[in-house]
Scaffold this motif. Structure first.
Motif, PDB file in Angstrom:
ATOM      1  N   GLN A  16       8.664  -6.940  -6.044  1.00 14.76           N
ATOM      2  CA  GLN A  16       8.024  -8.038  -6.764  1.00 14.76           C
ATOM      3  C   GLN A  16       6.507  -7.826  -6.721  1.00 14.76           C
ATOM      4  O   GLN A  16       5.993  -7.140  -5.827  1.00 14.76           O
ATOM      5  CB  GLN A  16       8.353  -9.378  -6.095  1.00 14.76           C
ATOM      6  N   ALA A  17       5.802  -8.464  -7.679  1.00 12.14           N
ATOM      7  CA  ALA A  17       4.340  -8.291  -7.734  1.00 12.14           C
ATOM      8  C   ALA A  17       3.685  -8.672  -6.411  1.00 12.14           C
ATOM      9  O   ALA A  17       2.736  -8.016  -5.960  1.00 12.14           O
ATOM     10  CB  ALA A  17       3.769  -9.118  -8.879  1.00 12.14           C
ATOM     11  N   ASP A  18       4.195  -9.748  -5.747  1.00 11.99           N
ATOM     12  CA  ASP A  18       3.543 -10.174  -4.504  1.00 11.99           C
ATOM     13  C   ASP A  18       3.941  -9.312  -3.289  1.00 11.99           C
ATOM     14  O   ASP A  18       3.481  -9.549  -2.190  1.00 11.99           O
ATOM     15  CB  ASP A  18       3.807 -11.663  -4.228  1.00 11.99           C
ATOM     16  N   GLN A  19       4.776  -8.318  -3.534  1.00  8.70           N
ATOM     17  CA  GLN A  19       5.118  -7.369  -2.452  1.00  8.70           C
ATOM     18  C   GLN A  19       4.265  -6.099  -2.542  1.00  8.70           C
ATOM     19  O   GLN A  19       4.481  -5.146  -1.799  1.00  8.70           O
ATOM     20  CB  GLN A  19       6.617  -7.021  -2.514  1.00  8.70           C
ATOM     21  N   ILE A  20       3.305  -6.130  -3.487  1.00  8.50           N
ATOM     22  CA  ILE A  20       2.394  -4.982  -3.661  1.00  8.50           C
ATOM     23  C   ILE A  20       0.963  -5.526  -3.685  1.00  8.50           C
ATOM     24  O   ILE A  20       0.608  -6.320  -4.558  1.00  8.50           O
ATOM     25  CB  ILE A  20       2.670  -4.242  -4.988  1.00  8.50           C
ATOM     26  N   LEU A  21       0.160  -5.092  -2.738  1.00 12.32           N
ATOM     27  CA  LEU A  21      -1.254  -5.485  -2.701  1.00 12.32           C
ATOM     28  C   LEU A  21      -2.089  -4.283  -3.133  1.00 12.32           C
ATOM     29  O   LEU A  21      -1.959  -3.194  -2.560  1.00 12.32           O
ATOM     30  CB  LEU A  21      -1.628  -5.902  -1.267  1.00 12.32           C
ATOM     31  N   LEU A  22      -2.917  -4.494  -4.168  1.00 10.37           N
ATOM     32  CA  LEU A  22      -3.763  -3.406  -4.670  1.00 10.37           C
ATOM     33  C   LEU A  22      -5.208  -3.716  -4.321  1.00 10.37           C
ATOM     34  O   LEU A  22      -5.707  -4.795  -4.659  1.00 10.37           O
ATOM     35  CB  LEU A  22      -3.620  -3.287  -6.189  1.00 10.37           C
ATOM     36  N   GLN A  23      -5.866  -2.792  -3.635  1.00  4.80           N
ATOM     37  CA  GLN A  23      -7.260  -3.028  -3.254  1.00  4.80           C
ATOM     38  C   GLN A  23      -8.092  -1.797  -3.571  1.00  4.80           C
ATOM     39  O   GLN A  23      -7.795  -0.708  -3.076  1.00  4.80           O
ATOM     40  CB  GLN A  23      -7.381  -3.292  -1.757  1.00  4.80           C
ATOM     41  N   THR A  24      -9.148  -1.998  -4.371  1.00  7.70           N
ATOM     42  CA  THR A  24     -10.079  -0.889  -4.546  1.00  7.70           C
ATOM     43  C   THR A  24     -11.029  -0.883  -3.359  1.00  7.70           C
ATOM     44  O   THR A  24     -11.310  -1.935  -2.766  1.00  7.70           O
ATOM     45  CB  THR A  24     -10.886  -1.018  -5.858  1.00  7.70           C
ATOM     46  N   GLY A  25     -11.475   0.302  -2.999  1.00 14.09           N
ATOM     47  CA  GLY A  25     -12.395   0.401  -1.864  1.00 14.09           C
ATOM     48  C   GLY A  25     -12.863   1.823  -1.690  1.00 14.09           C
ATOM     49  O   GLY A  25     -12.232   2.765  -2.178  1.00 14.09           O
ATOM     50  N   GLU A  26     -13.973   1.947  -1.022  1.00 17.25           N
ATOM     51  CA  GLU A  26     -14.606   3.247  -0.784  1.00 17.25           C
ATOM     52  C   GLU A  26     -14.376   3.633   0.681  1.00 17.25           C
ATOM     53  O   GLU A  26     -14.732   2.872   1.587  1.00 17.25           O
ATOM     54  CB  GLU A  26     -16.113   3.110  -1.127  1.00 17.25           C
ATOM     55  N   MET A  27     -13.773   4.805   0.865  1.00 11.55           N
ATOM     56  CA  MET A  27     -13.408   5.229   2.224  1.00 11.55           C
ATOM     57  C   MET A  27     -14.633   5.433   3.126  1.00 11.55           C
ATOM     58  O   MET A  27     -14.522   5.379   4.346  1.00 11.55           O
ATOM     59  CB  MET A  27     -12.600   6.535   2.183  1.00 11.55           C
TER      60      MET A  27
END
Ligand SMILES: NC(=O)c1ccc[n+]([C@@H]2O[C@H](COP(=O)([O-])OP(=O)(O)OC[C@H]3O[C@@H](n4cnc5c(N)ncnc54)[C@H](OP(=O)(O)O)[C@@H]3O)[C@@H](O)[C@H]2O)c1
Length: 260
Positions: free
Chosen positions: A56-67
């Motif tokens: 489900q959509a709420d079972q996937i968290l997408l986060q942009t970020g710089e390592m």
């Protein structure tokens, strides 16, 4: 088959190549996902692929970020635990390979390679460990066969050797808490990374035929299934291991890829 059903995995560099393949494979196994990358559009695309495997959509968290940003790494771990309430698997995959020999290298490229390939891996390990201790979770670091065999990409090889050392040391340090730490050491794997660096894939593919005893390159899906195995209970007594996924390259060092 590896089982990761209902577990929570944080996968860095999931917007492309090996990380994207790991995300899709983990999704197919019913694992909840926290995925990071810099390119939002590609990251969203991988998130959609994962939903096609039944998450489900709420079972996937997408986060942009710089390592290379400490603040981004802290936010990524915090938001993962806030969303899912736990963390079972950390896959330290994001990495860069700027191909330069000693003569053509610069200290700027050295610094960014170490920041992304080593410092961020150490920092994420440190940030995630308290959460992994609670779940008796596991870490899989994506290293490279060039941590073991010579290449003319000196500081890339150095960075991967350091990741293997991080794997060995944290495996021993975290073992009393039931947390396992392993690395995978791929040979040449077909991902967009080569063409983004301006290399012709056909040329790399030909090199991989000579370089790998199995006479072929590897696929991102092959790395993904090995990572799933190491992350699963099927590997419950494996820790501190550096698993080559390289068609046997580690047995046959050969000549390095020309630096560009
Ligand atoms: N392909 C191979 O032959 C091979 C062999 C051995 C080891 N490896 C290792 O496998 C890992 C994945 O490689 P790949 O071939 O799949 O490469 P890729 O297709 O270029 O993917 C690299 C991933 O890392 C992310 N990333 C890179 N630098 C970042 C940064 N500074 N901050 C945040 N995210 C960053 C990228 O995000 P964006 O694209 O969103 O910027 C992307 O998601 C790397 O650690 C690489 O060293 C690859």
């Amino acid at each position: 088959m590896a089982s990761l059903k209902g577990k929570v995995a944080l996968i860095t560099g999931a917007s492309s190549g090996i990380g994207a393949a790991v995300a899709r494979h983990f999704a197919s196994l019913g694992c909840y996902l926290s995925l990071t990358g810099r390119n939002e559009e590609r990251l969203n695309g991988v998130g959609k692929d994962c939903q096609q495997w039944g998450l489900q959509a709420d079972q996937i968290l997408l986060q942009t970020g710089e390592m290379s940003s400490d603040a981004d790494l802290e936010r990524i771990v915090l938001e993962t635990v806030e969303r899912f309430g736990r963390l079972d698997v950390l896959v330290n995959n994001a990495g860069i390979a700027k191909l330069r020999n000693l003569e053509r290298s610069t200290m700027e490229i050295f610094d960014i390679t170490m920041d992304v390939n080593v410092r961020a891996v150490f920092h994420l390990t440190k940030l995630a460990s308290p959460h992994l201790i609670k779940t008796k979770g596991t870490i899989v670091n994506v290293s490279s066969v060039v941590s073991k065999v010579p290449s003319c990409n000196t500081f890339y090889s150095m960075s991967r050797y350091m990741v293997d050392q991080l794997t060995t040391n944290t495996a021993v340090e975290l073992a009393p808490y039931g947390v396992r730490v392993n690395s995978v050491c791929p040979g040449i794997i077909h991902t967009p990374a080569f063409e983004r660096k301006g290399m012709k894939w056909e040329k790399v593919r030909e090199i991989s035929k000579r370089r790998h005893p199995l006479s072929r390159h590897g696929e991102d899906t092959e790395v993904a299934s090995a990572i799933a195995f190491l992350a699963s209970d099927n590997a419950a007594s494996i820790t501190g291991h550096h698993l080559p996924i390289d068609g046997g390259r580690h047995c046959m060092p050969g000549s390095p890829i020309d630096a560009t």
